[in-house]
Design a protein around this motif. Sequence first.
Motif: not given
Length: 174
Positions: A131-150
């Motif tokens: 429940g720390l980042l549990p929304t679909l929007r936050e999930g998408l942000l996680i994926a985008v952040a990982v892409c930015v890092l990569v």
Amino acid sequence: MDVSRFAVRTAVHAGALLAVTGAVAWLTGTPFVFPSLGPTAYVLATRRTADRSGLARVVAAHVVGVVAGLVSYRLLADGVVVTADLAPRSPALAAVVASGVLALALTSAGMVATGAVHPPACATTLIVSLGLLPTLREGLLIAVAVCVLVVAHAVVVRAIPDGDERERAAPGGS
């Protein structure tokens, strides 16, 4: 390359990677910095490769973690946050713990099944499922952040030539 030089180079590389996502977080006010990015930055900094298939596995593993976390959270603990004041032995605490357990199991199976094994994605799945980042929007942000890092990692590796073969096989895993 000696150990102290390798340590400094790893620290600068990992710090630079997180600084990129940190800058995005600061500029946008979005959660572009979260705990599993640290281990991912470290793994990337010690590997020093821009191999597309390896970098794609990092992204895919985090996506597996996000999906498993979202499914588990919605199924078992929707609306509960592990950091809330939850009473011992309460149904809410049981729900969020079960969500984390299920998400970790699903992420582990998903990474192995897809060949996208990257252990820091297990932290990503807990971030979502607890429940720390549990929304679909936050999930998408996680994926985008990982892409930015990569992408930032690939740019650094291409801009700064490898100093030593040892850097490609540094300790720290996948």
